[in-house]
Design a protein around this motif. Structure first.
Motif, short mmCIF file in Angstrom:
data_model
loop_
_atom_site.label_atom_id
_atom_site.label_comp_id
_atom_site.label_asym_id
_atom_site.label_seq_id
_atom_site.Cartn_x
_atom_site.Cartn_y
_atom_site.Cartn_z
N UNK A 85 0.87 -1.18 0.00
CA UNK A 85 0.00 0.00 0.00
C UNK A 85 0.90 1.23 0.00
N UNK A 86 0.64 2.15 -0.92
CA UNK A 86 1.41 3.38 -0.98
C UNK A 86 0.89 4.31 0.10
N UNK A 87 1.81 4.89 0.85
CA UNK A 87 1.42 5.78 1.94
C UNK A 87 1.85 7.20 1.63
N UNK A 88 1.65 8.05 2.54
CA UNK A 88 1.99 9.45 2.34
C UNK A 88 0.73 10.28 2.45
N UNK A 89 0.72 11.40 1.76
CA UNK A 89 -0.45 12.28 1.86
C UNK A 89 -1.49 11.88 0.82
N UNK A 90 -2.09 10.74 1.03
CA UNK A 90 -3.12 10.28 0.11
C UNK A 90 -4.49 10.57 0.69
N UNK A 91 -5.43 10.87 -0.15
CA UNK A 91 -6.80 11.06 0.34
C UNK A 91 -7.35 9.73 0.84
N UNK A 92 -8.28 9.80 1.74
CA UNK A 92 -8.86 8.58 2.32
C UNK A 92 -9.69 7.80 1.31
N UNK A 93 -10.13 8.44 0.25
CA UNK A 93 -11.04 7.78 -0.67
C UNK A 93 -10.37 7.24 -1.93
N UNK A 94 -9.04 7.32 -2.05
CA UNK A 94 -8.34 6.72 -3.19
C UNK A 94 -7.21 5.88 -2.65
N UNK A 95 -7.17 4.62 -3.08
CA UNK A 95 -6.12 3.71 -2.63
C UNK A 95 -5.48 3.06 -3.86
N UNK A 96 -4.16 2.91 -3.79
CA UNK A 96 -3.41 2.21 -4.83
C UNK A 96 -2.62 1.10 -4.15
N UNK A 97 -2.73 -0.09 -4.70
CA UNK A 97 -1.99 -1.23 -4.18
C UNK A 97 -1.27 -1.90 -5.33
N UNK A 98 -0.11 -2.47 -5.03
CA UNK A 98 0.56 -3.31 -6.02
C UNK A 98 0.81 -4.67 -5.38
N UNK A 99 0.69 -5.68 -6.18
CA UNK A 99 0.84 -7.05 -5.69
C UNK A 99 2.32 -7.34 -5.43
N UNK A 100 2.63 -8.17 -4.41
CA UNK A 100 4.02 -8.57 -4.20
C UNK A 100 4.53 -9.32 -5.43
N UNK A 101 5.79 -9.16 -5.72
CA UNK A 101 6.41 -9.78 -6.88
C UNK A 101 5.73 -9.35 -8.17
N UNK A 102 5.15 -8.16 -8.15
CA UNK A 102 4.35 -7.70 -9.28
C UNK A 102 5.19 -7.35 -10.49
N UNK A 103 6.49 -7.18 -10.32
CA UNK A 103 7.30 -6.74 -11.44
C UNK A 103 8.02 -7.89 -12.14
N UNK A 104 7.55 -9.11 -11.93
CA UNK A 104 8.16 -10.25 -12.61
C UNK A 104 7.94 -10.13 -14.12
N UNK A 105 8.95 -10.47 -14.86
CA UNK A 105 8.88 -10.45 -16.32
C UNK A 105 8.48 -9.10 -16.90
N UNK A 106 8.85 -8.03 -16.23
CA UNK A 106 8.59 -6.70 -16.75
C UNK A 106 7.15 -6.24 -16.65
N UNK A 107 6.35 -6.89 -15.80
CA UNK A 107 4.93 -6.56 -15.67
C UNK A 107 4.64 -6.16 -14.23
N UNK A 108 3.97 -5.03 -14.05
CA UNK A 108 3.56 -4.58 -12.73
C UNK A 108 2.05 -4.39 -12.72
N UNK A 109 1.38 -4.96 -11.72
CA UNK A 109 -0.06 -4.81 -11.55
C UNK A 109 -0.34 -3.91 -10.36
#
Length: 140
Positions: free
Chosen positions: A3-27
């Motif tokens: 989960x990306x933290x910092x000054x994010x609004x409470x109503x928008x969340x961005x998550x990336x899956x662990x090991x998401x950058x395998x084979x040049x792909x990030x989800x």
């Protein structure tokens, strides 16, 4: 999930899956409303991997949880597309809702924001039809 933290609004969340950058792909999963107040957070969180993930070729944003966006949110999607294109990374907007597709279609940005391969696949039948008409009208 990261989960990306910092000054994010409470109503928008961005998550990336662990090991998401395998084979040049990030989800990344987008959840909430993308608007003026969340624009800076969204752009910072989505462009960070462009600089920090070596070999990244595809960035997939899962938009199923995106409940809406305003004009600034649309501007941020366009900015992200420009930045991914400059880094030679293909941006994919996955699991788009009908409402998001409609907004992108009405604003003329749908075909701009989806990769050329998806656009080409969607337009293939009409392209083939046009080519066959042209071929039949040509004289030897």
């Amino acid at each position: 999930m990261t989960r990306f933290t910092g000054s994010r609004p409470e109503y928008l969340h961005l998550n990336s899956a662990p090991h998401a950058s395998t084979d040049g792909v990030l989800h990344m999963q987008v959840t909430g409303y993308l608007d003026y107040d969340s624009a800076d957070y969204f752009l910072a969180a989505t462009t960070q991997p462009l600089e920090t993930t070596p070999g990244l070729r595809h960035l997939h944003l899962d938009c199923a949880g995106l409940t809406g966006l305003d004009s600034m949110g649309l501007a941020m999607l366009l900015m992200l597309h420009r930045r991914t294109a400059a880094a030679e990374i293909i941006l994919h907007l996955d699991n788009r809702t009908p409402a998001l597709d409609r907004l992108l279609d009405i604003t003329g940005t749908l075909t701009y924001l989806i990769p050329e391969t998806e656009t080409a696949a969607a337009e293939l039948p009409s392209d083939l039809e046009a080519a066959s008409v042209d071929a039949s009208q040509s004289t030897p």
